[in-house]
Design an enzyme around this catalytic site. Structure first.
Site, PDB file in Angstrom:
ATOM      1  N   ASP A 132       0.846  -1.218   0.000  1.00 11.64           N
ATOM      2  CA  ASP A 132       0.000   0.000   0.000  1.00 11.64           C
ATOM      3  C   ASP A 132       0.873   1.257   0.000  1.00 11.64           C
ATOM      4  O   ASP A 132       0.480   2.278  -0.551  1.00 11.64           O
ATOM      5  CB  ASP A 132      -1.036   0.016   1.135  1.00 11.64           C
ATOM      6  CG  ASP A 132      -0.451  -0.105   2.531  1.00 11.64           C
ATOM      7  OD1 ASP A 132       0.724  -0.510   2.668  1.00 11.64           O
ATOM      8  OD2 ASP A 132      -1.183   0.200   3.490  1.00 11.64           O
ATOM      9  N   GLY A 174      -2.687  -7.334  13.944  1.00 13.91           N
ATOM     10  CA  GLY A 174      -2.739  -7.252  12.485  1.00 13.91           C
ATOM     11  C   GLY A 174      -4.130  -7.017  11.941  1.00 13.91           C
ATOM     12  O   GLY A 174      -4.348  -7.085  10.730  1.00 13.91           O
ATOM     13  N   LEU A 175      -5.109  -6.759  12.812  1.00  8.87           N
ATOM     14  CA  LEU A 175      -6.473  -6.480  12.341  1.00  8.87           C
ATOM     15  C   LEU A 175      -6.750  -4.978  12.328  1.00  8.87           C
ATOM     16  O   LEU A 175      -7.873  -4.544  12.162  1.00  8.87           O
ATOM     17  CB  LEU A 175      -7.504  -7.188  13.224  1.00  8.87           C
ATOM     18  CG  LEU A 175      -7.409  -8.709  13.248  1.00  8.87           C
ATOM     19  CD1 LEU A 175      -8.487  -9.298  14.150  1.00  8.87           C
ATOM     20  CD2 LEU A 175      -7.560  -9.272  11.842  1.00  8.87           C
ATOM     21  N   SER A 229      -5.478   0.106  15.272  1.00  6.19           N
ATOM     22  CA  SER A 229      -5.043   1.510  15.268  1.00  6.19           C
ATOM     23  C   SER A 229      -5.857   2.330  14.263  1.00  6.19           C
ATOM     24  O   SER A 229      -6.330   3.420  14.584  1.00  6.19           O
ATOM     25  CB  SER A 229      -3.543   1.617  14.979  1.00  6.19           C
ATOM     26  OG  SER A 229      -3.207   1.053  13.739  1.00  6.19           O
ATOM     27  N   ASP A 280      -5.187   0.310   5.709  1.00  5.94           N
ATOM     28  CA  ASP A 280      -5.957   0.018   6.921  1.00  5.94           C
ATOM     29  C   ASP A 280      -7.081   1.020   7.116  1.00  5.94           C
ATOM     30  O   ASP A 280      -8.230   0.662   7.394  1.00  5.94           O
ATOM     31  CB  ASP A 280      -5.041   0.045   8.155  1.00  5.94           C
ATOM     32  CG  ASP A 280      -3.923  -0.984   8.056  1.00  5.94           C
ATOM     33  OD1 ASP A 280      -3.951  -1.800   7.113  1.00  5.94           O
ATOM     34  OD2 ASP A 280      -3.031  -0.956   8.914  1.00  5.94           O
ATOM     35  N   TYR A 307       8.805  -2.032  10.842  1.00  6.62           N
ATOM     36  CA  TYR A 307       7.929  -1.545   9.768  1.00  6.62           C
ATOM     37  C   TYR A 307       8.553  -0.324   9.079  1.00  6.62           C
ATOM     38  O   TYR A 307       8.662  -0.276   7.848  1.00  6.62           O
ATOM     39  CB  TYR A 307       6.566  -1.183  10.362  1.00  6.62           C
ATOM     40  CG  TYR A 307       5.491  -0.879   9.342  1.00  6.62           C
ATOM     41  CD1 TYR A 307       4.523  -1.822   9.024  1.00  6.62           C
ATOM     42  CD2 TYR A 307       5.429   0.355   8.699  1.00  6.62           C
ATOM     43  CE1 TYR A 307       3.530  -1.542   8.098  1.00  6.62           C
ATOM     44  CE2 TYR A 307       4.443   0.647   7.775  1.00  6.62           C
ATOM     45  CZ  TYR A 307       3.498  -0.303   7.483  1.00  6.62           C
ATOM     46  OH  TYR A 307       2.524  -0.022   6.554  1.00  6.62           O
TER      47      TYR A 307
HETATM   48  P1  ADP Z   1      -2.842  -3.111  15.001  1.00  6.48           P
HETATM   49  O1  ADP Z   1      -3.284  -1.894  14.298  1.00  6.48           O
HETATM   50  O2  ADP Z   1      -2.374  -4.193  14.082  1.00  6.48           O
HETATM   51  O3  ADP Z   1      -3.843  -3.631  15.985  1.00  6.48           O
HETATM   52  P2  ADP Z   1      -0.874  -1.263  16.037  1.00  6.48           P
HETATM   53  O4  ADP Z   1       0.404  -1.445  16.769  1.00  6.48           O
HETATM   54  O5  ADP Z   1      -0.846  -0.532  14.750  1.00  6.48           O
HETATM   55  O6  ADP Z   1      -1.536  -2.705  15.858  1.00  6.48           O
HETATM   56  O7  ADP Z   1      -1.923  -0.485  16.964  1.00  6.48           O
HETATM   57  C1  ADP Z   1      -2.214  -0.938  18.266  1.00  6.48           C
HETATM   58  C2  ADP Z   1      -2.270   0.252  19.218  1.00  6.48           C
HETATM   59  O8  ADP Z   1      -3.497   0.997  19.020  1.00  6.48           O
HETATM   60  C3  ADP Z   1      -2.317  -0.153  20.673  1.00  6.48           C
HETATM   61  O9  ADP Z   1      -1.018  -0.393  21.178  1.00  6.48           O
HETATM   62  C4  ADP Z   1      -2.987   1.057  21.320  1.00  6.48           C
HETATM   63  O10 ADP Z   1      -2.073   2.109  21.517  1.00  6.48           O
HETATM   64  C5  ADP Z   1      -3.984   1.486  20.252  1.00  6.48           C
HETATM   65  N1  ADP Z   1      -5.287   0.840  20.519  1.00  6.48           N
HETATM   66  C6  ADP Z   1      -5.930  -0.007  19.710  1.00  6.48           C
HETATM   67  N2  ADP Z   1      -7.092  -0.436  20.265  1.00  6.48           N
HETATM   68  C7  ADP Z   1      -7.188   0.165  21.464  1.00  6.48           C
HETATM   69  C8  ADP Z   1      -8.147   0.117  22.530  1.00  6.48           C
HETATM   70  N3  ADP Z   1      -9.220  -0.647  22.459  1.00  6.48           N
HETATM   71  N4  ADP Z   1      -7.908   0.863  23.622  1.00  6.48           N
HETATM   72  C9  ADP Z   1      -6.790   1.633  23.704  1.00  6.48           C
HETATM   73  N5  ADP Z   1      -5.853   1.709  22.751  1.00  6.48           N
HETATM   74  C10 ADP Z   1      -6.042   0.988  21.632  1.00  6.48           C
HETATM   75 MG    MG Z   2      -2.072  -0.645  13.074  1.00  8.05          MG
END
Ligand code: ADP
Ligand code: MG
Length: 346
Positions: free
Chosen positions: A39, A126-127, A130, A174, A224
């Site tokens: 992407d 990975g879902l 963020s 994403d 990354y």
């Molecule tokens: P992915 O996007 O693959 O799940 P990332 O590392 O890109 O992994 O993003 C994960 C981050 O997003 C977490 O470490 C946190 O900071 C934030 N986050 C995601 N979901 C939540 C949630 N439900 N509550 C608080 N923070 C969240």
């Molecule tokens: Mg992410």
């Protein structure tokens, strides 16, 4: 599960703020059938939004305070609408501040509000939790404050928020998948032009199954951003020899083979993966349209070994899941999904 998430988030909001929220928003996570790490390399991707969500409850206030409550980790954060925005130590807050900052840059004004959120998208699997967080807040504020943003702008705001405040140089997949996803559809997204079209997600007698390796990543430190730098350097070197190459889409395998020594082992492997992956997505889309699911599966498995050996973003646990799954009769293909360094296989 969706109803329960909404109920729990609303109840939590009421408990924390002693008020009823004005509105509730659900922002989905995503899967990606194929097209990994392309992407941000001008490729095509084939993601779909899924029935796991970040749920937001919000209420406008008459003051200048913005309050966030993250139910799942039991943390909160407040600021004034007049504060200068800059990244903070607490990572989850950055995804939200990043969105506020992007709105400010676009001269989109919000007043004070209270927000609480909770999620069924696992974090760091990975879902794309963020993107669901960023785009969910942007979408909610757009509605609540009538900001007049298009869906594409919301996706771009999410991506920029992640770049500037979370420090992850993510591509657009994403955020785009979260905002443009439709029930039972996969999206073919041209990451150069942001043109998109929907395809039926029905796979005949087959299903998509995710296996969570439970290896968690955080893309700030995962490697990354290193990959992004490596392909950027690689593309510049290719362009210096072949000026007709504007993006990896115009680049052939022969060009990369020609430059193998100059590129060096690491950058050669990264570029090789990108060019092959862009071609594989084309193959996979044709297979999906022709309902040739075995070919689709085979293409996905090829992607996995490219991600593992050439792009080097897999991990032993995910390699194990893929190796084990493809030995099962009835499994057409398997690969690591998402940015990698852990997370899920599909
Ligand atoms: P992915 O996007 O693959 O799940 P990332 O590392 O890109 O992994 O993003 C994960 C981050 O997003 C977490 O470490 C946190 O900071 C934030 N986050 C995601 N979901 C939540 C949630 N439900 N509550 C608080 N923070 C969240
Ligand atoms: Mg992410």
């Amino acid at each position: 599960m969706k109803k329960q998430l909404v109920r729990h988030t609303r109840d939590y909001f009421q408990r924390i703020y002693n008020q009823v929220p004005d509105a509730i928003f659900l922002s989905p996570g995503r899967i990606n059938i194929i097209g990994e790490h392309v992407d941000y390399n001008d490729g095509f991707v084939l993601p779909a939004a899924i029935n796991k969500y970040v749920c937001f409850a919000l209420r406008k206030t008459n003051n200048d305070t913005i309050s966030f409550h993250a139910k799942d980790i039991n943390e909160s954060y407040s600021l004034s609408i007049h504060d200068n925005l800059a990244p903070v130590e607490t990572m989850w807050v950055n995804y939200l501040l990043g969105v506020l900052d992007e709105l400010k840059r676009r001269n989109k004004k919000v007043s004070g509000f209270q927000m609480a959120f909770s999620s069924t998208v696992p974090m760091g699997s990975g879902l794309s939790s963020s993107a669901a967080v960023e785009c969910g807040l942007a979408f909610a504020l757009n509605t609540l404050f009538d900001l007049g943003l298009s869906r594409q702008e919301i996706a771009l705001i999410g991506q920029q928020a992640e770049h500037r405040f979370a420090g992850v140089k993510c591509g657009i997949m994403d955020q785009f998948a979260s905002v443009f996803g439709k029930k039972n559809k996969v999206i073919k997204l041209d990451c150069t032009t942001l043109d998109y079209s929907y395809y039926d997600a029905h796979l005949g007698d087959y299903s998509l199954l995710l296996l969570d390796s439970c290896v968690k990543h955080t893309h700030l430190t995962s490697g990354y951003n290193d990959r992004r730098n490596e392909v950027e350097v690689g593309l510049k070197m290719i362009q210096s020899q072949f000026p007709e190459v504007h993006t990896f889409r115009h680049c052939s395998l022969e060009m990369i083979e020609n430059l193998k020594t100059e590129l060096g082992d690491i950058i050669y492997k990264r570029c090789l993966f990108v060019v092959k992956e862009i071609a594989r997505v084309g193959q996979a889309i044709a297979a999906l349209q022709a309902k040739d699911y075995p070919l689709l599966g085979q293409t996905m498995t090829e992607t996995h070994w490219g991600l593992s050996k050439e792009y080097e973003v897999s991990c032993p646990e995910i390699d194990f899941l893929v190796e084990t799954m493809v030995q099962h009769e009835g499994v057409l293909g398997s690969r690591m999904m998402g940015g990698g360094f852990g997370g899920c296989s599909i």
